[in-house]
Scaffold this active site. Structure first.
Site, PDB file in Angstrom:
ATOM      1  N   HIS A  65       0.863  -1.187   0.000  1.00 15.07           N
ATOM      2  CA  HIS A  65       0.000   0.000   0.000  1.00 15.07           C
ATOM      3  C   HIS A  65       0.892   1.226   0.000  1.00 15.07           C
ATOM      4  CE1 HIS A  65      -2.959   2.970   0.799  1.00 15.07           C
ATOM      5  NE2 HIS A  65      -2.565   3.207   2.027  1.00 15.07           N
ATOM      6  N   HIS A  91       0.861   5.819  -0.970  1.00 19.18           N
ATOM      7  CA  HIS A  91       0.154   7.022  -1.420  1.00 19.18           C
ATOM      8  C   HIS A  91       0.941   7.620  -2.584  1.00 19.18           C
ATOM      9  CE1 HIS A  91      -2.230   7.897   2.552  1.00 19.18           C
ATOM     10  NE2 HIS A  91      -2.151   6.604   2.308  1.00 19.18           N
ATOM     11  N   ASP A 114       1.082  -5.016 -20.282  1.00 21.42           N
ATOM     12  CA  ASP A 114       2.105  -6.021 -19.946  1.00 21.42           C
ATOM     13  C   ASP A 114       1.918  -6.564 -18.535  1.00 21.42           C
ATOM     14  OD1 ASP A 114       3.522  -6.112 -22.340  1.00 21.42           O
ATOM     15  OD2 ASP A 114       4.917  -4.532 -21.771  1.00 21.42           O
ATOM     16  N   HIS A 147      -8.293   7.695  -1.438  1.00 22.19           N
ATOM     17  CA  HIS A 147      -7.235   7.173  -0.589  1.00 22.19           C
ATOM     18  C   HIS A 147      -5.968   6.896  -1.416  1.00 22.19           C
ATOM     19  CE1 HIS A 147      -6.142   4.175   2.876  1.00 22.19           C
ATOM     20  NE2 HIS A 147      -5.153   4.957   2.536  1.00 22.19           N
ATOM     21  N   TYR A 160       8.471 -13.509 -23.372  1.00 23.99           N
ATOM     22  CA  TYR A 160       9.293 -12.396 -22.903  1.00 23.99           C
ATOM     23  C   TYR A 160      10.269 -12.900 -21.855  1.00 23.99           C
ATOM     24  CZ  TYR A 160      10.555  -7.812 -21.026  1.00 23.99           C
ATOM     25  OH  TYR A 160      11.251  -6.701 -20.635  1.00 23.99           O
TER      26      TYR A 160
END
Lengths: 228, 228, 228, 228
Positions: free
Chosen positions: D94, D96, D119, D167, D225
């Site tokens: 998480h 910001h 991708d 958020h 890839y």
């Protein structure tokens, strides 16, 4: 000759990449020795990380190279014209710094939206028109002529810089270092003015009385910013 | 005298360039010793890379210099007014950080669009109006008076910062370091709020209940963020 | 074999993160030895901070690996097609550099708004259309075919780069380093063109005569930029 | 216990400031040991430059602290819910980060405008709605519940991330490092999508067949890839 001048001009040039104002060789600084009428300028197309003080090229006010193993900046004739037109300046900077260049490409002068701008530039930083086809035949000379013409009714010491349409900014000052300082200011206020218009599309320039207050806080007989 | 205070204020000032909040000398931090009623503040116009702890200037709450070889920041009178008006603050920061200054130039407060903002500022970061011509005669003093007036019906501890129209942000906190912390937050939420409006021109401020939740997660008796 | 080529291609690849053009492994540089018809290219998906000169993969113009412990870049077939179509190029770069990719995602070529652009690209940097479902079956090959087709009526030496719609930029040059140089230019002019349109939504491309002047200042028989 | 896990989670956390995804302590990474059902997570509010591997907090899937001198991240309950809901993930991030947070504040999912996005994320990165007042009473738990609900008709392995309205972003992956990798991708595509819409306000998402091509170039049985 003029070793100290070359050293100072070298150092001023090296500030351009340090302040993020140039990519590759897209910029140059010069400084003049008014006594001899000779200025030192960055050589054309030499990479900043290869540059040495002794590479600076000495040029006189007829645009003739006086000393130096390299060709001077391709913008040298513009510098000559500005030194002749603006008797009290000692240094000139040209860059393609991205925000100032974006305004130049947009063909707009930078409005004075706040005190950061007003602390250094007394009002809008103007944008000079394009050269005509005829004028383009002597491109660098006429760029200088055009800027000098534009400032006939302006105070070049109170507005120490200009944008050239579809090209980029020129700034000047009492020496090369002050000209670089003003180039940093132009880039910073160009960025903030663009964001300011994004945040408020109807924004108006700052009130004249605030601009007066800030400009004269830093300039003139009654200034009180800094140390005396 | 107050050597520890000067050291702390020096360190807090040096955080401004480290966090990218200042160009040249466009910013200052002060911190007050409430017992003696004396605060330390950056000297005016001294470059950050030349600054030393002993250069900090000591000033009392009448705005008189108590100690120091330099003149204090030209914004000193604003700091004095804020220390007097806001009894519980211990530090003040002023910068021209680019995003916060862009909002100030735009004349708009920064709406609270999310939890990053709400974690530190309980609602919009307000924008103070321009000073009148009359008020500009005592510019720095009246800047402080204006901010104090604006917060008469606001909680300066819950909203530890303000924008001054056409100028830039002031922030405060329990000490100089917290004031710098809040200056970083203002710059970061100013940037995100501008981008947020670009992505969705019809965006509305975050719901009050989410702001409450985040603000009180970090502040007050029931806070549970961090370590106790 | 071709150790010098691999060293040069390694160095050119390492310039991509240095100039901020790649995140993770989102980019690759190749350079060809026209005598042998073999080119060196970055291995697929290997992190830049792990890359060594000997990791470069050698590939021939049939797309077959000639030497190397790794698989070559997944874009290798596009490089093959471009080396075949553009006889005078020696190096190719592909990146997802953020501003150029934003224009590619927007499906627009980058208009020539100023001299920074004109110094390197003689007019708009075009944006190639999406591949059809059918063409996507042989994706990397047909990306090369599409670019080659697009340049049938353009001068690939005067416009050394292209955007692929919803994907990103390819640039080329006389060697890998010049191709990287052009990739930096594309990113820089992409950024300034976007900001320019933000500052003036009605902006027009720079006048043709100014573009001519700048392009021919740097290119061709009468060029006078730099040192000869 | 679980020293290697704590070391890995420490290293993954330290990548957040390195990639420019966090200011101060605004982010956290966790990684789970599926055998024991215990995950390591960053302590709440501890500065990154003070963080040590042994500071990582061990938590079980009931949200109880198993080991550690610090309180775990205040977002721990959200991590618990996601580990329970998404059986195949091993790490969660998480932040910001500014561009992703700007989209979250704008209340919009990030459209898939190109192959950089495709991708890694198979289609739009969705934006979860605000929690209701009722749901906010158990804020962190219900954030996890809301995300899990949103993915009931989506493939959380093909879309390894989400924005929470007002958020910021959560991302996940097979371990903490992959979750960080995806957090970098979200930030990068968030930035490019915003610029893309600025350059072309009428832009449409990339064609499905191109997204398929790129996604399956990197994922699944026929991927080609990188190195196998």
């Amino acid at each position: 000759m003029l070793e100290e001048l070359k050293q100072r001009v070298y150092e001023a040039n090296m500030l351009l990449p340090q302040y993020g104002l140039v990519t590759f060789t897209w910029g140059n600084v010069s400084e003049i020795d008014r006594k001899s009428g000779i200025f030192a300028i960055k050589p054309s197309g030499v990479a900043y990380d290869k540059l040495k003080p002794e590479d600076m090229v000495l040029v006189d006010l007829n645009g003739n190279k006086v000393e130096g193993k390299y060709n001077p900046s391709s913008d040298t004739s513009t510098h000559v014209k500005l030194y002749k037109a603006f008797a009290h300046i000692g240094g000139i900077v040209h860059t393609h710094s991205p925000w100032a260049t974006s305004w130049a490409q947009a063909g707009r002068g930078i409005p004075c939206y706040g005190t950061t701008h007003a602390d250094y530039f007394y009002g809008e930083i103007p944008c000079a028109r394009n050269l005509t086809k005829e004028e383009l035949k002597d491109y660098e000379v006429n760029t200088g002529v055009l800027i000098a013409d534009l400032f006939k009714d302006k105070d070049y010491e109170a507005i120490p810089g200009v944008l050239c349409k579809n090209h980029g900014p020129f700034t000047w000052g009492k020496d090369g270092h002050e000209a670089v300082h003003n180039a940093v200011v132009v880039e910073e206020v160009a960025k903030m003015a663009a964001h300011c218009e994004m945040i408020n599309p109807n924004v108006k320039p700052a009130p004249q009385e605030l601009l007066d207050r800030h400009y004269f806080r830093k300039h003139g007989a009654n200034s009180y910013y800094g140390q005396k």
